[in-house]
Design an enzyme around this catalytic site. Sequence first.
Site, PDB file in Angstrom:
ATOM      1  N   ASP A   1      57.882  23.397 -26.081  1.00  0.00           N
ATOM      2  CA  ASP A   1      56.702  24.037 -25.163  1.00  0.00           C
ATOM      3  C   ASP A   1      57.392  25.193 -24.504  1.00  0.00           C
ATOM      4  OD1 ASP A   1      54.390  24.974 -24.281  1.00  0.00           O
ATOM      5  OD2 ASP A   1      54.017  23.572 -22.885  1.00  0.00           O
TER       6      ASP A   1
ATOM      7  N   ASP B   1      53.800  31.113 -26.952  1.00  0.00           N
ATOM      8  CA  ASP B   1      53.466  29.773 -26.190  1.00  0.00           C
ATOM      9  C   ASP B   1      53.551  28.990 -27.682  1.00  0.00           C
ATOM     10  OD1 ASP B   1      53.003  27.324 -25.161  1.00  0.00           O
ATOM     11  OD2 ASP B   1      51.050  27.833 -24.571  1.00  0.00           O
TER      12      ASP B   1
END
Length: 392
Positions: free
Chosen positions: A58, A253
């Site tokens: 992430d 992201d």
Amino acid sequence: MSHALAIFSILSLPAAALYDSQKKVEHARLYGNVDSLAYYFVDLVVGTPPQRVSVILDTGSGICAFPCAGCNHCGHHIDPIFDIEKSGTASWLKCAFNRCPVGRCMSEKCYYYQGYTEGSSITGYWFEDMVSLGDMIQHNPQVKARMGCHSNENNLFYTQKANGMMGVGPGGLEHEAVLDQLLQDKAHVSRKIFSVCLAEWGGQFNVGGYNDSYHTGPMQLIPMMLRGFYGVGLTKMEVGDMSITNWHQSMIDSGTTYTYMNSKNYRLLATGVEKACSGQSQPCGGKKHGSSCWKLPNGPSKFAAITVFFDSVETKWVPEAYLYRKGDSDTYCYAFQDDGPTANTVLGAVWMKHQEIVFDLDNKKVGIAPARCSITQCSERHCSVVLGVSKQ
């Protein structure tokens, strides 16, 4: 996929890239898929003796944490739950004078809470231990780093197959987190760079550099803004004769599955894609299926690429990335989503697919190169999890 075919897929995988001691680059295989798991994950080997844990990669957060033995409310995940008592090198991050270097004090240990907008959350205690990237096959060097032991997880964290989360966002740098410690290990990693290369199934994560043997075209560099996230200056998208501007604040992201944008741009982008397919007896090799999907017996290759501009730098968002396949069917759906009238832009994992995205932290640049990130249809860990096949 049959059981026999799954075994063949596993045995026919290319050898995993090993630690490159000459270039000082660490490599780890990524696993996952947009539709089946909705994320990509990497292995970590933690503790002495080593225990393997699977963590979602992430770039939008900074915490690396996973469930530990004794968790009050944790789900069933791919790997056995981490047992801190079985590691001879583990130690809890303790309070000093009722203060913690990170988090807050609870039961004389340093405590964390992380909540997410869709309602998921994790809570637990910080500990320090030896950790290496990837599994033991990669032979990546160990570092001592701070990680989190979940004592409670709910919603998506509870139900996901991967054990936990590895945040590699700028919020985790310079705070003893895993990526920061890997980058500070100058004996083994010479450059403050990491890169992510995603395919339909799996991919590769590199620390200390990137893998240009995967590249199918030149890498282009754009400025990167470190604002608690990896910000980039997205200025325009073009498809067919449609030109779309006003993308507001934009971030990269990998922990967000789809690419999110404001309502107006979503409508214009979808209209541009569909208009580019019009005027054909069988538009782009298939037909529309519902409001955002297509039936495409031969895949999405006849769709137009979307040109993505970062000021004067032009990159391509190929149809194999902005359309994702539903299971093993011939249905493909838009991987970009309407996030409301005033939304900023989140370039999620689907935008990163079929490209190597290079994060050069010292020079504050993002490199973008078209890439063939995997040559397999099914990642080893996916097959072993979904089909019950033993890891070879």
